[in-house]
Design a protein around this motif. Sequence first.
Motif, PDB file in Angstrom:
ATOM      1  N   ALA A   1      86.914  39.218   0.470  1.00 52.66           N
ATOM      2  CA  ALA A   1      85.623  39.606   1.049  1.00 52.66           C
ATOM      3  C   ALA A   1      84.867  40.487   0.053  1.00 52.66           C
ATOM      4  O   ALA A   1      85.467  41.166  -0.781  1.00 52.66           O
ATOM      5  CB  ALA A   1      85.840  40.366   2.363  1.00 52.66           C
ATOM      6  N   ALA A   2      83.550  40.481   0.159  1.00 58.35           N
ATOM      7  CA  ALA A   2      82.725  41.299  -0.738  1.00 58.35           C
ATOM      8  C   ALA A   2      82.891  42.790  -0.431  1.00 58.35           C
ATOM      9  O   ALA A   2      82.668  43.630  -1.292  1.00 58.35           O
ATOM     10  CB  ALA A   2      81.264  40.900  -0.617  1.00 58.35           C
ATOM     11  N   ALA A   3      83.272  43.109   0.810  1.00 59.51           N
ATOM     12  CA  ALA A   3      83.505  44.493   1.218  1.00 59.51           C
ATOM     13  C   ALA A   3      84.476  44.473   2.392  1.00 59.51           C
ATOM     14  O   ALA A   3      84.566  43.491   3.119  1.00 59.51           O
ATOM     15  CB  ALA A   3      82.189  45.159   1.619  1.00 59.51           C
ATOM     16  N   MET A   4      85.190  45.550   2.588  1.00 65.01           N
ATOM     17  CA  MET A   4      86.178  45.603   3.668  1.00 65.01           C
ATOM     18  C   MET A   4      85.698  46.407   4.882  1.00 65.01           C
ATOM     19  O   MET A   4      86.405  46.499   5.868  1.00 65.01           O
ATOM     20  CB  MET A   4      87.498  46.180   3.140  1.00 65.01           C
ATOM     21  CG  MET A   4      88.166  45.281   2.097  1.00 65.01           C
ATOM     22  SD  MET A   4      88.388  43.547   2.608  1.00 65.01           S
ATOM     23  CE  MET A   4      89.706  43.717   3.805  1.00 65.01           C
ATOM     24  N   ASP A   5      84.508  46.993   4.798  1.00 60.55           N
ATOM     25  CA  ASP A   5      83.967  47.668   5.972  1.00 60.55           C
ATOM     26  C   ASP A   5      83.381  46.624   6.914  1.00 60.55           C
ATOM     27  O   ASP A   5      83.295  45.447   6.568  1.00 60.55           O
ATOM     28  CB  ASP A   5      82.910  48.704   5.572  1.00 60.55           C
ATOM     29  CG  ASP A   5      81.710  48.070   4.865  1.00 60.55           C
ATOM     30  OD1 ASP A   5      81.827  46.933   4.356  1.00 60.55           O
ATOM     31  OD2 ASP A   5      80.656  48.710   4.827  1.00 60.55           O
ATOM     32  N   GLU A   6      83.000  47.015   8.120  1.00 64.63           N
ATOM     33  CA  GLU A   6      82.467  46.063   9.095  1.00 64.63           C
ATOM     34  C   GLU A   6      81.239  46.661   9.789  1.00 64.63           C
ATOM     35  O   GLU A   6      81.304  47.044  10.947  1.00 64.63           O
ATOM     36  CB  GLU A   6      83.532  45.694  10.127  1.00 64.63           C
ATOM     37  CG  GLU A   6      84.721  44.964   9.536  1.00 64.63           C
ATOM     38  CD  GLU A   6      85.735  44.614  10.597  1.00 64.63           C
ATOM     39  OE1 GLU A   6      85.661  43.494  11.125  1.00 64.63           O
ATOM     40  OE2 GLU A   6      86.582  45.483  10.897  1.00 64.63           O
ATOM     41  N   PRO A   7      80.108  46.712   9.081  1.00 64.65           N
ATOM     42  CA  PRO A   7      78.923  47.347   9.659  1.00 64.65           C
ATOM     43  C   PRO A   7      78.213  46.510  10.727  1.00 64.65           C
ATOM     44  O   PRO A   7      77.309  47.005  11.394  1.00 64.65           O
ATOM     45  CB  PRO A   7      78.021  47.554   8.443  1.00 64.65           C
ATOM     46  CG  PRO A   7      78.387  46.434   7.527  1.00 64.65           C
ATOM     47  CD  PRO A   7      79.868  46.257   7.715  1.00 64.65           C
ATOM     48  N   GLY A   8      78.592  45.236  10.870  1.00 65.67           N
ATOM     49  CA  GLY A   8      77.926  44.387  11.855  1.00 65.67           C
ATOM     50  C   GLY A   8      76.754  43.616  11.280  1.00 65.67           C
ATOM     51  O   GLY A   8      75.988  42.993  12.006  1.00 65.67           O
ATOM     52  N   PHE A   9      76.609  43.640   9.957  1.00 65.74           N
ATOM     53  CA  PHE A   9      75.580  42.864   9.268  1.00 65.74           C
ATOM     54  C   PHE A   9      76.067  42.592   7.855  1.00 65.74           C
ATOM     55  O   PHE A   9      77.025  43.200   7.389  1.00 65.74           O
ATOM     56  CB  PHE A   9      74.228  43.597   9.244  1.00 65.74           C
ATOM     57  CG  PHE A   9      74.287  44.918   8.525  1.00 65.74           C
ATOM     58  CD1 PHE A   9      74.107  45.002   7.149  1.00 65.74           C
ATOM     59  CD2 PHE A   9      74.564  46.094   9.215  1.00 65.74           C
ATOM     60  CE1 PHE A   9      74.184  46.214   6.481  1.00 65.74           C
ATOM     61  CE2 PHE A   9      74.639  47.312   8.556  1.00 65.74           C
ATOM     62  CZ  PHE A   9      74.447  47.372   7.192  1.00 65.74           C
ATOM     63  N   GLY A  10      75.408  41.670   7.169  1.00 60.64           N
ATOM     64  CA  GLY A  10      75.764  41.374   5.790  1.00 60.64           C
ATOM     65  C   GLY A  10      75.134  40.074   5.356  1.00 60.64           C
ATOM     66  O   GLY A  10      74.445  39.409   6.125  1.00 60.64           O
TER      67      GLY A  10
ATOM     68  N   GLU B   1      89.382  35.892  17.671  1.00 61.63           N
ATOM     69  CA  GLU B   1      89.099  37.263  17.268  1.00 61.63           C
ATOM     70  C   GLU B   1      89.483  37.443  15.802  1.00 61.63           C
ATOM     71  O   GLU B   1      90.513  36.931  15.356  1.00 61.63           O
ATOM     72  CB  GLU B   1      89.917  38.203  18.148  1.00 61.63           C
ATOM     73  CG  GLU B   1      89.620  39.654  17.972  1.00 61.63           C
ATOM     74  CD  GLU B   1      90.323  40.513  19.020  1.00 61.63           C
ATOM     75  OE1 GLU B   1      89.976  41.694  19.102  1.00 61.63           O
ATOM     76  OE2 GLU B   1      91.210  40.008  19.744  1.00 61.63           O
ATOM     77  N   ILE B   2      88.654  38.177  15.064  1.00 63.71           N
ATOM     78  CA  ILE B   2      88.925  38.457  13.655  1.00 63.71           C
ATOM     79  C   ILE B   2      89.009  39.964  13.515  1.00 63.71           C
ATOM     80  O   ILE B   2      87.993  40.666  13.578  1.00 63.71           O
ATOM     81  CB  ILE B   2      87.824  37.864  12.745  1.00 63.71           C
ATOM     82  CG1 ILE B   2      87.620  36.381  13.077  1.00 63.71           C
ATOM     83  CG2 ILE B   2      88.192  38.048  11.289  1.00 63.71           C
ATOM     84  CD1 ILE B   2      86.379  35.793  12.483  1.00 63.71           C
ATOM     85  N   ASP B   3      90.218  40.470  13.334  1.00 65.10           N
ATOM     86  CA  ASP B   3      90.454  41.912  13.404  1.00 65.10           C
ATOM     87  C   ASP B   3      89.925  42.685  12.205  1.00 65.10           C
ATOM     88  O   ASP B   3      89.526  43.847  12.339  1.00 65.10           O
ATOM     89  CB  ASP B   3      91.934  42.202  13.635  1.00 65.10           C
ATOM     90  CG  ASP B   3      92.847  41.614  12.555  1.00 65.10           C
ATOM     91  OD1 ASP B   3      92.384  40.782  11.742  1.00 65.10           O
ATOM     92  OD2 ASP B   3      94.037  41.986  12.535  1.00 65.10           O
ATOM     93  N   THR B   4      89.931  42.058  11.027  1.00 61.49           N
ATOM     94  CA  THR B   4      89.461  42.726   9.808  1.00 61.49           C
ATOM     95  C   THR B   4      88.845  41.658   8.901  1.00 61.49           C
ATOM     96  O   THR B   4      89.066  40.466   9.112  1.00 61.49           O
ATOM     97  CB  THR B   4      90.619  43.384   9.028  1.00 61.49           C
ATOM     98  OG1 THR B   4      91.552  42.371   8.642  1.00 61.49           O
ATOM     99  CG2 THR B   4      91.318  44.468   9.855  1.00 61.49           C
TER     100      THR B   4
END
Length: 179
Positions: free
Chosen positions: A149-158, A141-144
């Motif tokens: 990283a290029a961004a710290m949000d996690e939209p589910g795509f990139g 599991e990767i919590d954050t």
Amino acid sequence: GSAAAWKAGDGHMEVVKGTGNLFTRAQIGGDFLLHVEFQVPPTPAGNRWQDRGNSGVYVHSRYEVQVLNSFGTPADELRAGDCGGIYGKHVAQVNACKPAGEWQSYDIEFRAPRRDKDGKKTENARMSVWQNGILIHDDVEIDTPTGAAAAMDEPGFGSLMLQDHGHPVRYRNIWLLPR
């Protein structure tokens, strides 16, 4: 933005120090299997541990699987910043590294974070990683997002991002299969 000025030829791309990270134009969403081959350059004896062919493969440009010359490091001395580590999060279960100068591979089975109908994250991203055909992370599991990283949000795509960390690491034979 402009494309990173990496060297290309002979069937591979090579990081050129200071030219920037390389991103896919496509935004990749959902779950997938990613294959990447890389080659770290030989480094002088005595180089500090992060100064040995440093780069990284970033899934969604947020979750890094470290690329580094960690050949010969005993398994009980591996850190989350060594080759195969999910940077700052998980240490590889075994050292599956080949010597610098040899081509190596990552096969990354990625499960994107899940969100509910209101956009709230309900499950963290998950990853299994095989290095040179050897399982080094089993559905962790990767919590954050990881560091750098290029961004710290996690939209589910990139994007898929390959890191310029100042060393002439080479990449080739990159492919992705949606799951």
